[in-house]
Design a protein around this motif. Structure first.
Motif, PDB file in Angstrom:
ATOM      1  N   ILE A  24     -25.522 -54.366 -21.023  1.00 18.04           N
ATOM      2  CA  ILE A  24     -23.917 -54.103 -20.849  1.00 18.04           C
ATOM      3  C   ILE A  24     -23.552 -55.143 -19.579  1.00 18.04           C
ATOM      4  CG2 ILE A  24     -22.520 -52.323 -20.850  1.00 18.04           C
ATOM      5  CD1 ILE A  24     -24.125 -52.058 -23.115  1.00 18.04           C
ATOM      6  N   HIS A  25     -23.628 -56.387 -19.405  1.00 25.78           N
ATOM      7  CA  HIS A  25     -23.369 -56.829 -18.283  1.00 25.78           C
ATOM      8  C   HIS A  25     -21.773 -57.346 -18.228  1.00 25.78           C
ATOM      9  CE1 HIS A  25     -23.583 -60.481 -20.833  1.00 25.78           C
ATOM     10  NE2 HIS A  25     -24.542 -60.499 -21.213  1.00 25.78           N
ATOM     11  N   ARG A  26     -21.476 -57.900 -17.418  1.00 25.38           N
ATOM     12  CA  ARG A  26     -19.888 -58.429 -17.171  1.00 25.38           C
ATOM     13  C   ARG A  26     -19.438 -58.930 -18.464  1.00 25.38           C
ATOM     14  NH1 ARG A  26     -17.952 -58.847 -11.638  1.00 25.38           N
ATOM     15  NH2 ARG A  26     -19.562 -58.419 -10.275  1.00 25.38           N
ATOM     16  N   LEU A  32     -15.867 -55.460 -24.702  1.00 23.40           N
ATOM     17  CA  LEU A  32     -15.474 -54.009 -24.832  1.00 23.40           C
ATOM     18  C   LEU A  32     -14.162 -53.756 -24.815  1.00 23.40           C
ATOM     19  CD1 LEU A  32     -18.680 -52.146 -23.133  1.00 23.40           C
ATOM     20  CD2 LEU A  32     -18.292 -52.822 -25.815  1.00 23.40           C
ATOM     21  N   GLN A  33     -13.428 -54.306 -23.780  1.00 21.79           N
ATOM     22  CA  GLN A  33     -12.002 -54.195 -23.219  1.00 21.79           C
ATOM     23  C   GLN A  33     -10.939 -54.105 -24.449  1.00 21.79           C
ATOM     24  OE1 GLN A  33     -10.770 -52.892 -20.392  1.00 21.79           O
ATOM     25  NE2 GLN A  33     -12.908 -52.868 -19.721  1.00 21.79           N
ATOM     26  N   LEU A  78     -24.477 -45.900 -20.365  1.00 16.76           N
ATOM     27  CA  LEU A  78     -23.849 -46.859 -19.797  1.00 16.76           C
ATOM     28  C   LEU A  78     -22.314 -46.982 -20.585  1.00 16.76           C
ATOM     29  CD1 LEU A  78     -26.359 -49.700 -18.754  1.00 16.76           C
ATOM     30  CD2 LEU A  78     -24.906 -48.137 -17.184  1.00 16.76           C
ATOM     31  N   LEU A  79     -22.749 -47.176 -21.916  1.00 18.17           N
ATOM     32  CA  LEU A  79     -21.286 -47.208 -23.026  1.00 18.17           C
ATOM     33  C   LEU A  79     -20.436 -45.978 -22.580  1.00 18.17           C
ATOM     34  CD1 LEU A  79     -23.068 -48.891 -25.921  1.00 18.17           C
ATOM     35  CD2 LEU A  79     -21.361 -49.835 -24.488  1.00 18.17           C
ATOM     36  N   GLU A  80     -20.959 -44.801 -22.698  1.00 16.56           N
ATOM     37  CA  GLU A  80     -20.217 -43.593 -22.476  1.00 16.56           C
ATOM     38  C   GLU A  80     -19.287 -43.698 -21.150  1.00 16.56           C
ATOM     39  OE1 GLU A  80     -20.663 -39.021 -23.558  1.00 16.56           O
ATOM     40  OE2 GLU A  80     -22.466 -39.942 -22.119  1.00 16.56           O
ATOM     41  N   GLN A  81     -19.835 -44.157 -20.080  1.00 17.99           N
ATOM     42  CA  GLN A  81     -19.533 -44.223 -18.789  1.00 17.99           C
ATOM     43  C   GLN A  81     -18.090 -45.099 -18.933  1.00 17.99           C
ATOM     44  OE1 GLN A  81     -22.369 -45.373 -16.076  1.00 17.99           O
ATOM     45  NE2 GLN A  81     -23.521 -43.484 -16.109  1.00 17.99           N
ATOM     46  N   LEU A  82     -18.103 -46.131 -19.742  1.00 14.19           N
ATOM     47  CA  LEU A  82     -17.113 -47.142 -19.902  1.00 14.19           C
ATOM     48  C   LEU A  82     -16.036 -46.705 -20.824  1.00 14.19           C
ATOM     49  CD1 LEU A  82     -19.070 -50.367 -20.157  1.00 14.19           C
ATOM     50  CD2 LEU A  82     -17.801 -49.719 -18.302  1.00 14.19           C
ATOM     51  N   GLY A  83     -16.220 -45.566 -21.648  1.00 14.82           N
ATOM     52  CA  GLY A  83     -15.460 -44.884 -22.365  1.00 14.82           C
ATOM     53  C   GLY A  83     -15.423 -45.151 -24.044  1.00 14.82           C
TER      54      GLY A  83
END
Length: 309
Positions: A24-26, A32-33, A78-83
């Motif tokens: 889940i890098h930059r 994902l955006q 990590l994905l959950e933290q990103l939404g």
């Protein structure tokens, strides 16, 4: 975060990001955006979803177990933290590997995932022998009225190491971790590389020389960085604690198997059975064998001072 490891468990319709997303890098975050933005505008109409494969296709074809920057549980967190609301792990088998690009879109993307939008990196490949490209996905998906966004590869312009315009990738992050270049790895990740595990009982040798350590039991497929000593930050419940971590076989005490041991600075509580997340800040030195426990103790004292500063 919902984790679906079969196509029957998926919440639909979905706006999906397709890929393996190890780390889940930059670069992954850029892919994902579009999915997250569409979900924001559509409200509860769709489930922002990451679609990956289990096992990793390379593991399936080679028969060799892979170590991962982010095993499934860590990836999901990590994905959950990103939404992201849902992680779909499509079982990768011979039947799936045999699907043509057109069949993959029709059977998986349309029929099973009921996708309303797709986001991929420009190097995304799919279908039998990876014959389908990102541009092919745009053309095939358009026949079903599905919009596909292709995201350019994220570039790394890390001045300190003279990496100008170098692509960010999971393989480059692994390479940086393998040589102890933590600053570069963390830059590409967009956060500190971390190890999350349960504290288990060790040989308690550190306690006898005044440096008790928490021995971490990690997922067996977690990628380990270069053996040696690190300055770290330890997350425990609501606390952030500075520490020193050793990864390796402890040659001074004739260790045989690699262990992950963390000495927490200014900390005395019992941590057995607790879960710690250890974030790597700096590689201090490689693993080495000392002539005596006194010499080891002297070096650990220096390591702790280095970690404090």
């Amino acid at each position: 975060m919902r984790i679906a490891d079969s196509l029957e468990q998926i919440l639909t319709p979905t706006a999906i990001a397709l890929g393996n997303f190890d780390g889940i890098h930059r670069g992954h975050q850029k892919v994902l955006q579009p999915v997250l933005q569409l979900s924001h505008h559509a409200g509860s109409y769709n489930y922002p979803t990451v679609v990956s494969f289990s096992p990793h296709p390379r593991e399936f074809f080679t028969g060799k177990k892979l170590t991962l920057l982010t095993p499934v549980a860590e990836k999901a967190q990590l994905l959950e933290q990103l939404g992201i609301k849902q992680l779909v792990l499509i079982p990768f088998n011979q039947q799936l590997a045999s699907l043509s690009p057109q069949q993959f879109v029709a059977e998986i993307i349309v029929k099973q995932l009921k996708a309303i939008a797709i986001s991929v990196g420009e190097d995304f490949c799919f279908g039998y022998r990876r014959q389908g490209t990102a541009k092919d996905l745009v053309a095939i998906a358009s026949e079903y009225g599905i919009e596909v966004q292709i995201n350019s590869l994220q570039q790394c312009d890390y001045q300190q190491h003279h990496h100008h315009g170098v692509r960010i990738s999971s393989s480059l992050i692994r390479q940086a971790l393998q040589i102890g270049d933590i600053a570069h790895a963390n830059y590409m990740l967009g956060r500190a590389y971390s190890l999350t595990g349960t504290v288990v009982q060790g040989q308690q040798i550190g306690r006898t020389i005044g440096f008790p350590t928490a021995n971490l039991d990690l997922p067996p497929n977690k990628f380990l960085p270069r053996y040696g000593v690190y300055a770290v930050n330890v997350s425990y419940k609501q606390s952030q604690i500075r520490g020193v971590m050793n990864i390796g076989c402890r040659p001074t005490v004739d260790g045989m198997n690699p262990t992950i041991e963390v000495h927490l600075l200014d900390w005395s509580e019992d941590l057995y059975g607790q879960t710690l997340t250890v974030s790597l800040e700096k590689f201090l030195r490689p693993e080495q064998k000392f002539p005596s426990l006194d010499a080891l103790k002297k070096q650990i004292t220096a390591d702790c001072q280095a970690a404090r500063t």
